[in-house]
Scaffold this motif. Structure first.
Motif, PDB file in Angstrom:
ATOM      1  N   CYS A   1       0.849  -1.203   0.000  1.00 36.31           N
ATOM      2  CA  CYS A   1       0.000   0.000   0.000  1.00 36.31           C
ATOM      3  C   CYS A   1       0.881   1.249   0.000  1.00 36.31           C
ATOM      4  O   CYS A   1       1.988   1.232   0.540  1.00 36.31           O
ATOM      5  CB  CYS A   1      -0.837   0.089   1.272  1.00 36.31           C
ATOM      6  SG  CYS A   1      -1.877  -1.297   1.609  1.00 36.31           S
ATOM      7  N   GLY A   2       0.351   2.327  -0.526  1.00 43.45           N
ATOM      8  CA  GLY A   2       0.966   3.657  -0.404  1.00 43.45           C
ATOM      9  C   GLY A   2       2.401   3.705  -0.892  1.00 43.45           C
ATOM     10  O   GLY A   2       2.744   3.213  -1.982  1.00 43.45           O
ATOM     11  N   THR A   3       3.233   4.290  -0.066  1.00 40.47           N
ATOM     12  CA  THR A   3       4.644   4.447  -0.407  1.00 40.47           C
ATOM     13  C   THR A   3       5.292   3.090  -0.675  1.00 40.47           C
ATOM     14  O   THR A   3       6.105   2.942  -1.605  1.00 40.47           O
ATOM     15  CB  THR A   3       5.345   5.190   0.749  1.00 40.47           C
ATOM     16  OG1 THR A   3       4.900   6.549   0.713  1.00 40.47           O
ATOM     17  CG2 THR A   3       6.846   5.159   0.632  1.00 40.47           C
ATOM     18  N   SER A   4       4.945   2.092   0.117  1.00 42.09           N
ATOM     19  CA  SER A   4       5.520   0.753  -0.082  1.00 42.09           C
ATOM     20  C   SER A   4       5.126   0.199  -1.448  1.00 42.09           C
ATOM     21  O   SER A   4       5.880  -0.542  -2.084  1.00 42.09           O
ATOM     22  CB  SER A   4       5.046  -0.195   1.021  1.00 42.09           C
ATOM     23  OG  SER A   4       5.486   0.264   2.263  1.00 42.09           O
TER      24      SER A   4
ATOM     25  N   SER B   1       6.170  -3.724   3.464  1.00 37.31           N
ATOM     26  CA  SER B   1       5.469  -2.932   4.470  1.00 37.31           C
ATOM     27  C   SER B   1       6.471  -2.394   5.489  1.00 37.31           C
ATOM     28  O   SER B   1       7.264  -3.158   6.034  1.00 37.31           O
ATOM     29  CB  SER B   1       4.424  -3.794   5.174  1.00 37.31           C
ATOM     30  OG  SER B   1       3.844  -3.090   6.242  1.00 37.31           O
ATOM     31  N   GLN B   2       6.415  -1.111   5.718  1.00 36.81           N
ATOM     32  CA  GLN B   2       7.269  -0.527   6.755  1.00 36.81           C
ATOM     33  C   GLN B   2       6.897  -1.103   8.106  1.00 36.81           C
ATOM     34  O   GLN B   2       7.727  -1.625   8.828  1.00 36.81           O
ATOM     35  CB  GLN B   2       7.096   1.003   6.742  1.00 36.81           C
ATOM     36  CG  GLN B   2       7.976   1.765   7.709  1.00 36.81           C
ATOM     37  CD  GLN B   2       7.450   1.804   9.141  1.00 36.81           C
ATOM     38  OE1 GLN B   2       8.184   1.472  10.084  1.00 36.81           O
ATOM     39  NE2 GLN B   2       6.201   2.148   9.332  1.00 36.81           N
ATOM     40  N   SER B   3       5.608  -1.012   8.447  1.00 38.49           N
ATOM     41  CA  SER B   3       5.150  -1.375   9.791  1.00 38.49           C
ATOM     42  C   SER B   3       4.981  -2.876   9.980  1.00 38.49           C
ATOM     43  O   SER B   3       5.108  -3.384  11.083  1.00 38.49           O
ATOM     44  CB  SER B   3       3.798  -0.715  10.048  1.00 38.49           C
ATOM     45  OG  SER B   3       2.860  -1.181   9.081  1.00 38.49           O
TER      46      SER B   3
ATOM     47  N   THR C   1       0.082  -3.310   8.442  1.00 36.61           N
ATOM     48  CA  THR C   1      -0.970  -2.752   7.598  1.00 36.61           C
ATOM     49  C   THR C   1      -2.022  -3.813   7.306  1.00 36.61           C
ATOM     50  O   THR C   1      -1.734  -4.856   6.710  1.00 36.61           O
ATOM     51  CB  THR C   1      -0.360  -2.188   6.300  1.00 36.61           C
ATOM     52  OG1 THR C   1       0.626  -1.238   6.677  1.00 36.61           O
ATOM     53  CG2 THR C   1      -1.398  -1.539   5.415  1.00 36.61           C
TER      54      THR C   1
ATOM     55  N   VAL D   1       4.686  10.559  10.091  1.00 37.06           N
ATOM     56  CA  VAL D   1       3.665   9.738   9.422  1.00 37.06           C
ATOM     57  C   VAL D   1       4.038   9.503   7.960  1.00 37.06           C
ATOM     58  O   VAL D   1       3.845   8.408   7.428  1.00 37.06           O
ATOM     59  CB  VAL D   1       2.265  10.390   9.581  1.00 37.06           C
ATOM     60  CG1 VAL D   1       1.280   9.828   8.594  1.00 37.06           C
ATOM     61  CG2 VAL D   1       1.760  10.164  11.009  1.00 37.06           C
ATOM     62  N   ALA D   2       4.583  10.531   7.319  1.00 33.90           N
ATOM     63  CA  ALA D   2       4.981  10.354   5.918  1.00 33.90           C
ATOM     64  C   ALA D   2       6.279   9.546   5.862  1.00 33.90           C
ATOM     65  O   ALA D   2       7.296   9.933   6.434  1.00 33.90           O
ATOM     66  CB  ALA D   2       5.169  11.718   5.264  1.00 33.90           C
ATOM     67  N   SER D   3       6.220   8.446   5.178  1.00 30.23           N
ATOM     68  CA  SER D   3       7.346   7.522   5.149  1.00 30.23           C
ATOM     69  C   SER D   3       8.493   8.074   4.298  1.00 30.23           C
ATOM     70  O   SER D   3       8.283   8.566   3.194  1.00 30.23           O
ATOM     71  CB  SER D   3       6.848   6.204   4.543  1.00 30.23           C
ATOM     72  OG  SER D   3       7.805   5.215   4.721  1.00 30.23           O
TER      73      SER D   3
ATOM     74  N   LYS E   1       4.105  12.513  -1.232  1.00 26.41           N
ATOM     75  CA  LYS E   1       4.686  13.262  -0.104  1.00 26.41           C
ATOM     76  C   LYS E   1       4.112  14.670  -0.089  1.00 26.41           C
ATOM     77  O   LYS E   1       3.756  15.188   0.951  1.00 26.41           O
ATOM     78  CB  LYS E   1       6.217  13.359  -0.215  1.00 26.41           C
ATOM     79  CG  LYS E   1       7.026  12.109   0.024  1.00 26.41           C
ATOM     80  CD  LYS E   1       7.040  11.584   1.435  1.00 26.41           C
ATOM     81  CE  LYS E   1       5.919  10.618   1.656  1.00 26.41           C
ATOM     82  NZ  LYS E   1       6.191   9.226   1.670  1.00 26.41           N
TER      83      LYS E   1
ATOM     84  N   GLU F   1       0.415  14.663   1.053  1.00 22.71           N
ATOM     85  CA  GLU F   1       0.252  14.232   2.449  1.00 22.71           C
ATOM     86  C   GLU F   1       0.563  15.327   3.454  1.00 22.71           C
ATOM     87  O   GLU F   1      -0.158  15.488   4.429  1.00 22.71           O
ATOM     88  CB  GLU F   1       1.243  13.094   2.751  1.00 22.71           C
ATOM     89  CG  GLU F   1       0.783  11.725   2.411  1.00 22.71           C
ATOM     90  CD  GLU F   1       1.832  10.716   2.848  1.00 22.71           C
ATOM     91  OE1 GLU F   1       1.495   9.870   3.667  1.00 22.71           O
ATOM     92  OE2 GLU F   1       2.987  10.783   2.381  1.00 22.71           O
TER      93      GLU F   1
HETATM   94  C1  F6R Z   1       2.986   7.502   2.953  1.00 23.03           C
HETATM   95  C2  F6R Z   1       2.867   6.363   3.846  1.00 23.03           C
HETATM   96  C3  F6R Z   1       1.827   5.350   3.550  1.00 23.03           C
HETATM   97  C4  F6R Z   1       2.344   3.948   3.856  1.00 23.03           C
HETATM   98  C5  F6R Z   1       1.207   2.931   3.702  1.00 23.03           C
HETATM   99  C6  F6R Z   1       1.695   1.521   3.904  1.00 23.03           C
HETATM  100  O1  F6R Z   1       3.982   8.390   3.346  1.00 23.03           O
HETATM  101  O2  F6R Z   1       3.580   6.256   4.812  1.00 23.03           O
HETATM  102  O3  F6R Z   1       1.371   5.447   2.244  1.00 23.03           O
HETATM  103  O4  F6R Z   1       3.394   3.656   2.985  1.00 23.03           O
HETATM  104  O5  F6R Z   1       0.216   3.210   4.636  1.00 23.03           O
HETATM  105  O6  F6R Z   1       2.269   1.354   5.157  1.00 23.03           O
HETATM  106  P1  F6R Z   1       3.250   0.152   5.464  1.00 23.03           P
HETATM  107  O7  F6R Z   1       4.470   0.337   4.644  1.00 23.03           O
HETATM  108  O8  F6R Z   1       3.514   0.257   6.944  1.00 23.03           O
HETATM  109  O9  F6R Z   1       2.519  -1.098   5.110  1.00 23.03           O
END
Ligand code: F6R
Length: 609
Positions: A301-304, A348-350, A353, A400-402, A487, A490
């Protein structure tokens, strides 16, 4: 997203719970609350303001005690309001509160449960699914809160991480989780439950990450965990050193700025063990799996997701393996063609998600059993679900912004591309040496790009009073343009769209006027001449061009705003080009005075659908 911290201690817990809540603020929230049991009374304060407002209310109401539950809420069921904020209470007939509960996740069958409870005489003061749960526990309470929570969780459909307290047993808190993270913190004469280890770092000596279906009983000096089959379990304990992250802001104005500048180190840490290109970099099992796959399906999702889009260019070009990239929330609900020989790659960063986790589970349910996570959280649900993983070492990302999570993901994805190529014997020795050398030089190259900040700030002044912006890129820099636009929207709230530059004349050119800044990611590659034609199309309509070009690109036009990158970085150029776009969004947002680290309506980990 929502955050939980709760504690049972032999001393007052209010200050510690407030500190824990402040550490969860970065995840985004719209209301917060805290319930404390002290002097044989269960009392709470809730707020639509910041956590600091709770502190004031705690003092005003002389709230203190050795047991407490606290929560930051991100509205899903019911508007943000004090009534909808947690903790939720369920009362005795006398009106005195008996059960207190905080909850992350979504109870999907809350409507039918609510109707049943209403028939039994329960009145609801909120629109939340959580209040259904607290009344359900009160309704089923049989003198043992642990047993009651065990019974009630069996009645739930959906996801939850909960902490529950009952005034009849004022020495324990019960926790349970399914599809939402819950961590047990072990302290000195105190124990904690939290949704994020950050909330208890500095307080717990060790932590245990609970598994789906676990139920835990925490008391001052002991705890008990039962798994989903009601069997006592000893889960792995992680020492303090594994979770004490550096969260100080230092000389930076915002966490986002700090995290942008941490990228050289984050990338170096992520690639620290990559001295040579050994085939098992992605785990011993990966050797066989990589040999057997015929394609890669990237889900994120998103940045990932944009990291995944960039990887498609790399993997197809270097390893010659077909790649498709899917938005997790779309993939999980569509009929797709199942290919058991595809590697499902979740980014995924976190690692929490909800859409990405559900899409991964969906792929497994379809029989796609080769899966791998690229993730910044080694203990997350997504990592636990995958056969293979590579952990990025970006460190905790608070903004919050990755930012640094993205560039570390890209570094790993490039490493994956060359590993796949080597595994298939299509990587020449020369290329292997060149690519590895480039990866090793990446942190230094990123540092030089960060030196461009003053130039980018001068551009930010032009963007700050605009309401729209276009971002263009081609080839593997198109996803970077998408990321730059994301970015910008956001954190500055400027409406920004990104297009592959070749698409301009198929529609978006209609938007171009002399009031439309157009950012172009223009490295010196085989598409540069094509891109120059696209730039002329913009100029001919009066559009203002802001171009990131390489040092030796032949772009000599005084009417173009130009920033030259310190060096041309070939295949890895997307990683370098990300940095000035992050800085542009950051400084534009600063000038516009937005809440950069906590942009409106957004949350750090999106743990609900
Ligand atoms: C944008 C941002 C989001 C995450 C998205 C997925 O700056 O941070 O678009 O990239 O919510 O989150 P993760 O990578 O944690 O699965």
């Amino acid at each position: 997203m929502c955050g939980i911290i709760s504690a049972v201690s032999c001393k007052d817990v209010t200050a510690m719970l407030i500190d824990g809540l402040s550490r969860l603020e970065y995840r985004g929230y719209d209301s917060c609350g805290i319930a404390i049991y002290g002097k044989k009374n269960l009392r709470r304060v809730r707020s639509m303001k910041r956590v600091s407002d709770l502190s004031k209310q705690i003092i005003e109401n002389s709230l203190y005690g050795c047991i407490g539950l606290a929560h930051t809420r991100w509205a899903t069921h019911g508007m943000p309001s004090t009534h909808n904020a947690h903790p939720h209470f369920s009362n005795l007939d006398s009106g005195k509160p008996r059960i207190a509960l905080v909850h992350n996740g979504i109870i999907e069958n809350y409507d039918e449960l609510r109707v049943k409870l209403q028939k039994s005489g329960y009145a609801f003061e909120s629109q939340t699914d959580t209040e259904v749960l607290v009344h359900l526990i009160n309704y089923n309470y049989d003198g043992d809160i642990f047993r009651t929570v065990q019974k009630v969780t069996k009645l739930l459909t959906g996801t939850y991480a909960i902490a529950v307290f009952c005034t009849d047993e004022p020495y324990r808190i019960i926790g349970s989780c399914k599809g939402a993270p819950l961590v047990l913190g072990i302290g000195d004469n105190e124990n904690f439950l939290a949704s994020d280890v950050l909330a208890i770092s500095g307080k717990a000596n060790e932590v245990i990450y609970l598994d789906d279906g676990d139920i835990v009983d925490i008391q001052c000096n002991n705890f008990l965990i039962l798994d989903s089959y009601n069997v006592p379990v000893n889960r792995k304990k992680y020492p303090k050193s594994s979770f004490m992250g550096v969260v100080e802001l230092g000389a930076y104005r915002h966490y986002m700025q700090k995290e942008i500048f941490e990228q050289p180190r984050a990338v170096a840490d992520t690639l620290q063990e990559v001295n040579a290109l050994s085939e098992d970099i992605f785990g011993i099992e990966s050797i066989e799996i990589f040999r057997d796959i015929d394609s890669v399906l990237i889900i994120a999702c998103g940045t990932s997701y944009y990291a995944g889009m960039t990887a498609k260019y790399w993997i197809e070009s270097i390893a010659k393996i077909r790649v498709s990239v899917e938005i997790a929330s779309e993939y999980r609900y569509r009929d797709s063609v199942v290919n058991p020989k595809s590697l499902v790659l979740v980014i995924s960063q976190s690692g929490e998600t909800s859409d990405t986790l559900s899409a991964l589970k969906h792929s497994i349910s379809l029989g796609m059993n080769y899966n791998m996570a690229i993730c910044n959280s080694p203990t997350s649900a997504i990592v636990r679900e995958c056969k293979l993983c590579y952990i990025t070492r970006a460190g905790i990302e608070i903004g919050v912004a990755s930012t640094k999570a993205f560039t570390t993901q890209l570094s790993v994805l490039f490493l994956l591309s060359i590993t796949l190529a080597k595994n298939r014997s299509i990587l020449s020795k020369d290329n292997e040496i060149t690519f590895l050398k480039a990866l090793r030089h990446l942190p230094a190259a990123l540092s030089s790009v960060l030196d461009l900040e003053p130039l980018v700030i001068s551009w930010a002044n032009h963007f700050a009073n605009k309401e729209n912006a276009l971002f263009l890129g081609r080839g593997m820099h198109y996803p970077i343009a998408l990321e730059g636009a994301l970015k910008m929207k956001e954190i500055s709230y400027i409406h920004a769209e990104a297009y592959p530059a070749g698409e301009l004349k198929h529609g978006p050119l209609a938007l171009v006027t002399d009031n439309m800044p157009v950012v172009v990611v223009a490295p010196k590659d085989i598409l540069l001449e094509k891109l120059k034609s696209n730039m002329q199309e913009v100029q001919a309509r009066g559009g203002k061009l802001y171009v990131f070009a390489d040092a030796d690109s032949k772009i000599n036009d005084d009417s173009i705003h130009l920033i030259r990158m310190p060096e041309n970085y070939g295949m890895l150029s997307p990683i370098l080009h990300t940095i000035p776009l992050q800085l542009l969004a950051y400084h534009t947002a600063c000038i516009r005075g937005t809440d950069v680290d906590k942009p409106r309506n957004l949350a750090k980990s999106v743990t609900v659908e």
